[in-house]
Design a protein around this motif. Structure first.
Motif, PDB file in Angstrom:
ATOM      1  N   UNK A 139      -9.327 -20.855 -16.135  1.00 37.90           N
ATOM      2  CA  UNK A 139      -8.398 -19.734 -16.135  1.00 37.90           C
ATOM      3  C   UNK A 139      -7.428 -19.895 -14.962  1.00 37.90           C
ATOM      4  N   UNK A 140      -6.152 -19.595 -15.167  1.00 40.45           N
ATOM      5  CA  UNK A 140      -5.211 -19.697 -14.051  1.00 40.45           C
ATOM      6  C   UNK A 140      -5.578 -18.726 -12.928  1.00 40.45           C
ATOM      7  N   UNK A 141      -5.279 -19.074 -11.679  1.00 41.70           N
ATOM      8  CA  UNK A 141      -5.610 -18.190 -10.554  1.00 41.70           C
ATOM      9  C   UNK A 141      -4.910 -16.836 -10.673  1.00 41.70           C
ATOM     10  N   UNK A 142      -5.599 -15.802 -10.178  1.00 44.19           N
ATOM     11  CA  UNK A 142      -5.048 -14.452 -10.194  1.00 44.19           C
ATOM     12  C   UNK A 142      -4.131 -14.267  -8.990  1.00 44.19           C
ATOM     13  N   UNK A 143      -3.152 -13.399  -9.161  1.00 42.80           N
ATOM     14  CA  UNK A 143      -2.227 -13.062  -8.087  1.00 42.80           C
ATOM     15  C   UNK A 143      -2.781 -11.872  -7.314  1.00 42.80           C
ATOM     16  N   UNK A 144      -2.895 -12.007  -6.015  1.00 41.99           N
ATOM     17  CA  UNK A 144      -3.490 -10.944  -5.196  1.00 41.99           C
ATOM     18  C   UNK A 144      -2.722  -9.628  -5.284  1.00 41.99           C
ATOM     19  N   UNK A 145      -1.396  -9.703  -5.265  1.00 36.20           N
ATOM     20  CA  UNK A 145      -0.587  -8.482  -5.302  1.00 36.20           C
ATOM     21  C   UNK A 145      -0.743  -7.754  -6.636  1.00 36.20           C
ATOM     22  N   UNK A 146      -0.766  -8.512  -7.730  1.00 34.79           N
ATOM     23  CA  UNK A 146      -0.942  -7.899  -9.049  1.00 34.79           C
ATOM     24  C   UNK A 146      -2.312  -7.241  -9.170  1.00 34.79           C
ATOM     25  N   UNK A 147      -3.346  -7.907  -8.687  1.00 30.33           N
ATOM     26  CA  UNK A 147      -4.702  -7.338  -8.742  1.00 30.33           C
ATOM     27  C   UNK A 147      -4.803  -6.091  -7.872  1.00 30.33           C
ATOM     28  N   UNK A 148      -4.148  -6.094  -6.708  1.00 33.96           N
ATOM     29  CA  UNK A 148      -4.153  -4.914  -5.832  1.00 33.96           C
ATOM     30  C   UNK A 148      -3.441  -3.749  -6.506  1.00 33.96           C
ATOM     31  N   UNK A 149      -2.340  -4.025  -7.193  1.00 34.20           N
ATOM     32  CA  UNK A 149      -1.610  -2.973  -7.900  1.00 34.20           C
ATOM     33  C   UNK A 149      -2.454  -2.387  -9.028  1.00 34.20           C
ATOM     34  N   UNK A 150      -3.163  -3.243  -9.756  1.00 36.76           N
ATOM     35  CA  UNK A 150      -4.049  -2.763 -10.821  1.00 36.76           C
ATOM     36  C   UNK A 150      -5.152  -1.878 -10.257  1.00 36.76           C
ATOM     37  N   UNK A 151      -5.742  -2.302  -9.141  1.00 31.65           N
ATOM     38  CA  UNK A 151      -6.811  -1.515  -8.514  1.00 31.65           C
ATOM     39  C   UNK A 151      -6.284  -0.164  -8.045  1.00 31.65           C
ATOM     40  N   UNK A 152      -5.083  -0.153  -7.496  1.00 33.77           N
ATOM     41  CA  UNK A 152      -4.481   1.103  -7.037  1.00 33.77           C
ATOM     42  C   UNK A 152      -4.226   2.040  -8.212  1.00 33.77           C
ATOM     43  N   UNK A 153      -3.764   1.497  -9.328  1.00 37.73           N
ATOM     44  CA  UNK A 153      -3.526   2.308 -10.524  1.00 37.73           C
ATOM     45  C   UNK A 153      -4.833   2.875 -11.069  1.00 37.73           C
ATOM     46  N   UNK A 154      -5.895   2.052 -11.087  1.00 35.80           N
ATOM     47  CA  UNK A 154      -7.207   2.539 -11.543  1.00 35.80           C
ATOM     48  C   UNK A 154      -7.705   3.662 -10.653  1.00 35.80           C
ATOM     49  N   UNK A 155      -7.519   3.489  -9.354  1.00 40.71           N
ATOM     50  CA  UNK A 155      -7.969   4.506  -8.396  1.00 40.71           C
ATOM     51  C   UNK A 155      -7.180   5.807  -8.590  1.00 40.71           C
ATOM     52  N   UNK A 185      -5.741   6.870 -11.288  1.00 41.93           N
ATOM     53  CA  UNK A 185      -6.161   7.497 -12.553  1.00 41.93           C
ATOM     54  C   UNK A 185      -7.526   8.154 -12.408  1.00 41.93           C
ATOM     55  N   UNK A 186      -8.435   7.511 -11.652  1.00 47.02           N
ATOM     56  CA  UNK A 186      -9.787   8.037 -11.491  1.00 47.02           C
ATOM     57  C   UNK A 186      -9.802   9.313 -10.668  1.00 47.02           C
ATOM     58  N   UNK A 187      -8.971   9.374  -9.643  1.00 43.04           N
ATOM     59  CA  UNK A 187      -8.994  10.528  -8.743  1.00 43.04           C
ATOM     60  C   UNK A 187      -7.934  11.573  -9.057  1.00 43.04           C
TER      61      UNK A 187
END
Length: 89
Positions: free
Chosen positions: A67-83, A85-87
């Motif tokens: 699998x191609x490497x993940x981009x740190x900034x994109x993963x951080x943005x996804x985590x922030x969006x999940x957070x 939505x959760x809170x």
């Protein structure tokens, strides 16, 4: 699993030694049951952190993926969006 320990595999750039050590520290704190060990236990904690960090680095170095490497900034943005939505209330 400790919520502060984040996946470190398959990122570009690869995980740093500091990130691996921070994950080891969180793991040892979690299973040891103390964020600040007593003076009598400090050496045991320090040794465990170093051993776990070394084993973790060995693991990360030997993992293979297609699998191609993940981009740190994109993963951080996804985590922030999940957070958010959760809170969101």
């Amino acid at each position: 699993m400790c919520r502060n320990i984040r996946p470190l595999n398959n990122f570009e750039p690869p995980a740093t030694t500091d990130e691996v050590r921070a994950a080891a520290l969180q793991y040892v704190r979690k299973i040891g049951g103390a964020t600040k060990p007593s003076a009598a236990n400090q050496d045991a904690y320090d040794q465990a952190i170093e051993k776990i960090a070394a084993a973790s680095q060995d693991l990360l170095d030997s993992l293979v993926t297609s699998v191609p490497p993940k981009n740190r900034e994109e993963e951080a943005a996804k985590a922030k969006a999940r957070s958010a939505a959760r809170f969101a209330s």
